[in-house]
Design an enzyme around this catalytic site. Structure first.
Site, mmCIF file in Angstrom:
data_model
loop_
_atom_site.group_PDB
_atom_site.id
_atom_site.type_symbol
_atom_site.label_atom_id
_atom_site.label_comp_id
_atom_site.label_asym_id
_atom_site.label_seq_id
_atom_site.Cartn_x
_atom_site.Cartn_y
_atom_site.Cartn_z
ATOM 1 N N ASP A 1 47.751 6.308 8.807
ATOM 2 C CA ASP A 1 47.516 7.736 8.584
ATOM 3 C C ASP A 1 48.754 8.570 8.939
ATOM 4 O OD1 ASP A 1 46.002 9.966 7.826
ATOM 5 O OD2 ASP A 1 44.253 9.356 8.978
ATOM 6 N N ASP B 1 42.003 14.305 1.993
ATOM 7 C CA ASP B 1 40.755 13.560 2.158
ATOM 8 C C ASP B 1 39.692 14.018 1.163
ATOM 9 O OD1 ASP B 1 42.089 12.496 4.272
ATOM 10 O OD2 ASP B 1 40.655 13.100 5.811
#
Length: 689
Positions: free
Chosen positions: A188, A247
Site C-alpha cells: 500500500d 479504493d
C-alpha cells in the site's frame, strides 16, 4: 490524500511516533507527527532508476490473479482472524471456487501488532492469529491454494491505528514473508514521507527478489499506490499488477467511476503485468445483482484481478452464481492477456471488445444509464473478419445463437450483456439470435395504466419460426397485449412489435419492480429457442402541491461516486447515515441532499411541477479542494447548470424551470479533473408543484 476509505483518508506523509531510522533507504525521520518540508529526505542513490535490477516477473501472474481479500467485507473488525481465513480456504474447495480458478487467500491490513519485536520483526496479532501466520499459510497450502499478505510502503499502514509499514525494513519483511510461505504481497501507499514512488516500490521489488533467491519462494507483487504516479507507465518491470485508482466502495457510482478510469489503460496490460481497478464488491449488499453482474463482467473484460471481497460464509446463492461463472472467468483468464478496449461509449451505451487467443472476441454491451438502452455493434467493429454468419454465445444465459453480423441487445439499466463472438462455420446449427426490446415509460403510478412496447428482432441469417412474445409483471399487476404477440415466421432482420398496457395495483408501493420479457421460437431446423430480458419499471408518486424539500421526497434512482446519496446531511464516507450537517462556505443548512461526484439523482415529477431551486456547493467536511459542477435536467433538457465550484466557494443559488417534465435529474460532475474530495451538497433543495 484520497477522499475514500480509511486506508486512503490518512495522510501519506504522517510518520510514526518516536524516532525511526530507515536504514534501507538512508532516511532519518524525526519524532514528529508530520515533518516540515525541510526535514523530508531525498531519495538515496542506492535504489535509483538506473541502478535497480530489472525484474521480469519470473513467469508470475501470467493471467490476472484470482482469489479472496478480506478488506471490503471486514475492514479491521475482529471478525478478520485465523478462523475466517481458514474458512475461506475451506469454502474455496467445497464451493468449487478453487476449481473455477480462484487460488489466493489474502490477508489485508490489521493482521499485525502495532509494534515490531526487539529484533525489528513483524509480530502477528495473537488474538487474531493465535497460531501465527506460518501455520495459517500451511493450512491454506494444504488445500492446494496460495496465501497473500499486506503491508505499506511507509512507516505505518493505512488503518487508523497504523500498524508497522515496511519502509526501512524491506529486506527483513520480505524475508519474513518468504519464510512464512507467503505467495502474494499487496504493498500500500500510506505514511510514505513523500519518498519517490518508483524508489519505494523498486526497493521492495529488490527485497522480494533477494528473499526468493534465498528461499526459493516467488511472491506475486501487487503495487497499491492508487494510480497517483501512473504506475502503468513504469511498473512493468517492478510488480505483476498495479492499482490504477483509489479504493472501491460498494456502490454503483464508485464501481462505475473506477471502471471508467481503468478502461483507457488497455495498452499497458498483458501477461505478468496487469491494471488493477481494485477488488470485487460482489455480494456485499450495496448493489443489485444486475449491477454486480456488470461489475464482474467489466472486471473480466478488462483482464482485471478477480479478488473476491465478500465474506463467503454469508454469501447468497446468487453471489456464488456470479463469482463461479466459468464462461465469464474464461474471458478474464484468457492466456492471450489482452485487456478489452472501448469500441464506443455514446450517451452511456458502452461497447467493449476483447481479443481472445482462439481468435474470437468477447463483447460487453454495458448500460451505465438508469433506463433500458438498446446497444449495438457488429462483429467486424469488434475486430472479427468478415463472414456470412457468426456464433453468438451469451455468457450469462449460457446459450449459443447465430447472427448475420449484428451484435445487439436491449440492456437493462446498469446491466451488461456479455457475448463471445466467433466466425463459426457451424453457425447454421444454432438458432437465430433474437434482440428483445422494451420501450415506453419505465414509470407508472399505482392504479394508473402505462403503455409499453416490446420488440423482437431476428439477428440471424436464418428464419425464426413460431415466434411468441410474453410480458410478465409482478404478482397482482395487470398486463395485457393490445396488438398481436405471435407470428408464424420472422425473417432475417425483421421485427415483431407488440403493444402492451400495464397497471400496478392500487396498493403498489413506490419502488422498482421487475418486468420479464420472453420470446420463444424455433430455428429453421425446428430446434426450440428462447431469449429473455429482465427490465425494471418504477412505481412512482408525484410530489404534492406546493413547495417540498427534495430531501424528504422519494427518488426514482440515486447514484454516487462515493458512498450513498444522503438525505438532509452531507455524504460523509461509505456507510449510510454517516454524513454531517450540510455546510457550504461556513453556512449550515437543515435540509437538502448530500452527494459526491459523479452523482445522478432522478425524481418523478409527472408534469406537475414548475420549478426546482437549491443552494449548491462543495461541503466543508473536506478541507482538500474538491471541484464539481451542478446540473438540473428536465427530461432530456438541461434546465440549469453552474460553472466549476470548489471548496473555496460559498453556496451558489441554482434555479431551474421544469414545467411539464416527467422526470428531473440532479447531476454532479467532477469538473473533468477526477473525483477526489468532491463532496457536493444540494442544500435547501426544493420542488414547486
Amino acid at each position: 490524500m484520497r477522499h475514500s476509505s480509511l486506508r486512503t483518508t490518512r495522510s501519506r506523509f504522517i510518520g510514526c511516533l518516536g524516532a525511526v531510522v530507515l536504514t534501507a533507504v538512508g532516511l532519518s525521520v524525526p519524532a514528529v507527527a508530520q515533518p516540515s518540508p525541510a526535514t523530508k529526505a531525498t531519495a538515496s542513490s542506492s535504489a535509483s532508476d538506473a541502478s535497480s535490477p530489472s525484474a521480469d516477473g519470473g513467469g508470475l501472474a501470467l493471467t490476472p490473479p484470482m482469489g479472496f481479500n478480506n478488506w471490503n467485507s471486514t475492514h479491521c473488525r475482529k471478525e478478520f482472524n485465523e478462523d475466517m481465513i481458514k474458512g475461506m480456504a475451506d469454502l474455496f474447495v467445497s464451493k468449487g471456487l478453487k476449481k473455477a480458478g480462484y487460488e489466493y487467500i489474502n490477508l489485508d491490513d490489521c493482521w499485525a501488532l502495532p509494534q515490531r519485536d526487539g529484533n525489528g520483526k513483524l509480530v502477528p496479532d495473537e488474538e487474531r492469529f493465535p497460531n501465527g501466520i506460518k501455520a495459517v499459510a500451511d493450512y491454506v497450502h494444504a488445500k492446494g491454494l496460495k496465501i497473500g499478505i499486506y503491508t505499506s510502503a511507509g512507516t505505518k499502514t493505512c488503518d487508523r491505528i497504523g500498524f508497522p509499514g515496511a519502509l526501512g525494513h524491506e529486506e527483513s519483511d520480505a524475508r519474513q514473508f518468504a519464510d512464512w510461505g507467503i505467495d502474494y504481497l499487496k504493498y500500500d501507499n500510506c505514511n510514505n514521507w513523500g519518498i519517490d514512488a518508483k524508489q519505494r516500490y523498486r526497493t521492495m521489488r529488490d527485497a522480494l527478489k533477494k528473499a526468493s533467491e534465498a528461499t526459493g519462494r516467488e511472491i506475486v507483487y501487487s503495487i497499491c499506490e492508487w494510480g497517483e504516479n501512473k504506475p502503468w507507465e513504469w511498473a512493468k518491470d517492478v510488480g505483476q499488477l498495479w492499482r490504477t485508482t483509489g479504493d472501491i466502495s460498494d456502490n454503483w457510482g464508485s464501481m462505475l467511476s473506477i471502471a471508467k478510469k481503468n478502461l483507457p489503460l488497455a495498452e499497458y496490460a498483458g501477461p505478468g503485468h496487469w491494471n488493477d481497478p481494485d477488488m470485487l464488491e460482489v455480494g456485499n449488499g450495496g448493489m443489485t445483482d444486475t449491477e454486480y453482474r456488470s461489475h464482474f463482467s467489466l472486471w473480466s473484460i478488462m483482464a482485471a484481478p478477480l479478488l473476491i471481497g465478500t465474506d463467503l460464509r454469508k454469501a447468497t446463492a446468487e453471489t456464488f452464481e456470479i463469482l463461479e461463472n466459468s464462461e465469464v472467468i474464461a474471458v478474464d483468464q484468457d492466456p492471450l492477456g489482452k485487456q478489452g478496449k472501448v469500441v464506443s461509449s455514446r450517451d452511456g451505451r458502452w461497447v467493449i471488445a476483447k481479443e481472445m487467443k482462439d481468435g474470437s472476441r468477447a463483447v460487453a454491451l454495458f448500460n451505465e444509464t438508469d433506463r433500458p438502452q438498446r446497444i449495438s455493434t457488429t462483429a467486424t467493429e469488434a475486430g472479427l473478419p468478415g463472414a456470412r454468419a457468426y456464433q453468438l454465445r451469451d455468457l450469462w444465459q449460457h446459450r449459443s445463437y447465430q447472427t448475420a453480423g449484428t451484435v445487439s441487445a436491449t440492456v437493462p439499466a446498469h446491466g451488461t450483456v456479455l457475448y463471445r463472438v466467433s466466425a463459426d462455420r457451424k453457425w447454421a446449427s444454432y438458432p437465430p439470435a433474437a434482440d428483445l426490446g422494451l420501450t415506453g415509460t419505465a414509470m407508472a403510478e399505482a392504479k394508473t395504466p402505462a403503455a409499453l412496447d416490446t420488440t423482437v428482432t431476428n439477428l440471424g441469417r436464418g428464419t425464426a419460426r413460431s415466434v411468441a412474445v410474453g410480458l410478465t409483471g409482478p404478482e397482482g399487476w395487470t398486463v395485457r397485449a393490445t396488438s398481436p404477440s405471435r407470428t408464424a415466421s420472422l425473417g432475417s432482420g425483421r421485427t415483431l412489435t407488440t403493444h402492451w398496457r400495464i397497471t400496478p395495483p392500487a396498493g403498489a408501493k413506490p419502488g422498482a419492480y421487475d418486468l420479464k420479457v420472453r420470446a420463444d421460437y424455433r430455428s429453421p431446423r425446428g430446434a426450440e429457442a428462447r431469449t429473455e430480458l429482465v427490465s425494471t419499471v418504477h412505481v412512482v408518486v408525484a410530489p404534492p402541491s406546493g413547495v417540498s424539500s427534495a430531501g424528504d421526497l422519494p427518488w426514482v434512482s440515486a447514484g454516487n461516486g462515493w458512498g450513498p446519496v444522503e438525505r438532509n446531511t452531507s455524504v460523509g464516507e461509505q456507510a449510510v447515515g454517516d454524513g454531517h450537517p450540510l455546510t457550504i462556505g461556513g453556512k449550515t443548512y437543515a435540509k437538502g441532499l448530500g452527494a459526491h461526484a459523479p452523482s445522478e439523482i432522478t425524481y418523478y415529477t409527472g408534469g406537475r411541477c414548475s420549478a426546482f431551486t437549491a443552494q449548491v456547493g462543495v461541503d466543508d467536511e473536506k478541507w482538500v479542494a474538491g471541484t464539481v459542477t451542478f446540473e438540473v435536467w428536465a427530461d432530456d433538457r438541461k434546465a440549469a447548470s453552474t460553472g466549476t465550484l470548489t471548496t473555496a466557494d460559498s453556496a451558489q443559488a441554482l434555479s431551474a424551470a421544469i414545467d411539464g417534465a416527467t422526470t428531473v435529474r440532479l447531476v454532479v460532475t467532477d469538473a473533468g479533473d477526477g473525483d477526489n474530495s468532491d463532496h457536493a451538497d444540494w442544500a435547501d433543495a426544493t420542488f414547486t408543484c
